[in-house]
Enzyme design. Structure first.
Site: not given
Lengths: 228, 228
Positions: A86, A118-119, A155, A190
């Protein structure tokens, strides 16, 4: 005794949520069948938990959300952590506001496994200075869990030679980071993830990664152990 | 009496530095022939000034760099400001460290014209919360010059329907901003600029802009005056 699984992205093109990394998660968790879920990077915490609960349920893993519990107690009792993606600034702000950085760091240093996506991998880094996210809230500081000795850029994507857009490429942004900081940065494509166990760091997944050191040309990292 | 020219990008594809907006800058400046240049968004201040000095010299405009002067005195004496692009966090940190936010804001509110490009338009906004830049340094706060009543996202770009990348699109990032904030955001396409004079706001340039309001569908803005 420190174990982290740091995954670039939760959805790979053409696949469902966590499909591309399900085997890696199961392998990493071993006998562990319950995780404390940290949903703070998204706005709608209950909706996020519903998605996560179903997906991990399919894998035989029980998840419980930190926002429905006493967060400090939940961290102390956790058998494993899952920090979802997020907005990194929102995630760090809630961790700071609730004074959860130190307790969670201590738990991971004491051997509780940490899965971040990710985050969630920006949060595991020394700072969130290599996030791609918009600074939609002020987190009070950019210092994060500092569980690894390098920064990750999730990413990660190479410059598109056919692009006519003149905004900075990801590579240019990481170069700017190194104008102001010395820490190495792993640009994680990714489909890739990093397994960090004590001092052993291994690149796994589909596409490898790119290592950026201050003042040096970036190096392509293939799957396998790396030394930083 | 407040005048700002807020330009999305300094280089348009296939053109040289400031070529696409030279006429707009000359028109905006009118009789003014000297600018105080703020290079803090880039690392190499002298090199940046050299580029700017030459380019504005070709237009008959003398520029002087804030970093070779007493910055507070320079702001007080300036006939106009030019804040160049680069990394917005670095720019804001230097402005905060040198306590220049209030003096510069006061000068613009007293009628000194302000030209900002990219990071320079983030600095003119209420906050830097809609920057695209990596948070490579900690600026101490996200509050900026607050010279306009809306946020701008420079280098705005629509989602690419053919992309297989799963990082957030710019539109998704601005939606995240509105989960946490109420201020309208103008996504300013490359090639476009905004002229803000007192309460009059005009979109100019090549491609228009996109207006994002909390909870509403984005609206395409053509060139011309807009009401927020």
């Amino acid at each position: 005794m420190k174990r982290l699984l740091l995954i670039s992205n939760s959805i790979s093109y053409g696949k469902g949520y966590l499909d591309h990394c399900e085997d890696a998660i199961m392998n990493f968790l071993g006998e562990i069948r319950s995780l404390l879920f940290i949903p703070y990077a998204l706005y709608d915490l209950d909706n996020y938990f519903s998605t996560v609960e179903k997906r991990f349920g399919k894998m035989g893993i029980k998840t419980s959300p930190i926002h429905n519990a006493d967060p400090l107690e939940a961290i102390k009792k956790a058998k494993g952590f899952f920090v979802g993606g997020g907005n990194t600034f929102r995630l760090l702000k809630k961790m700071n506001d609730s004074e959860l950085i130190k307790p969670m760091r201590d738990a991971v240093l004491n051997g509780i496994p940490y899965i971040g996506i990710s985050a969630g991998i920006n949060l595991a880094s020394p700072t969130i200075k290599t996030t791609n996210d918009m600074p939609i809230v002020f987190p009070g500081s950019l210092d994060a869990l500092n569980l690894i000795s390098f920064q990750i850029n999730p990413h990660y994507i190479d410059p598109d030679p056919s692009s006519t857009h003149k905004g900075e490429t990801r590579e240019q942004r990481i170069k700017e980071f190194h104008e102001e900081n010395d820490t190495p940065v792993i640009g994680l494509y990714e489909g890739s993830w990093i397994r960090a166990e004590n001092d052993s760091i291994t690149i796994e997944g589909k596409k490898g990664a790119k290592l950026f050191r201050k003042g040096e040309k970036p190096i392509l990292l293939k799957n396998g152990p790396i030394v930083l």
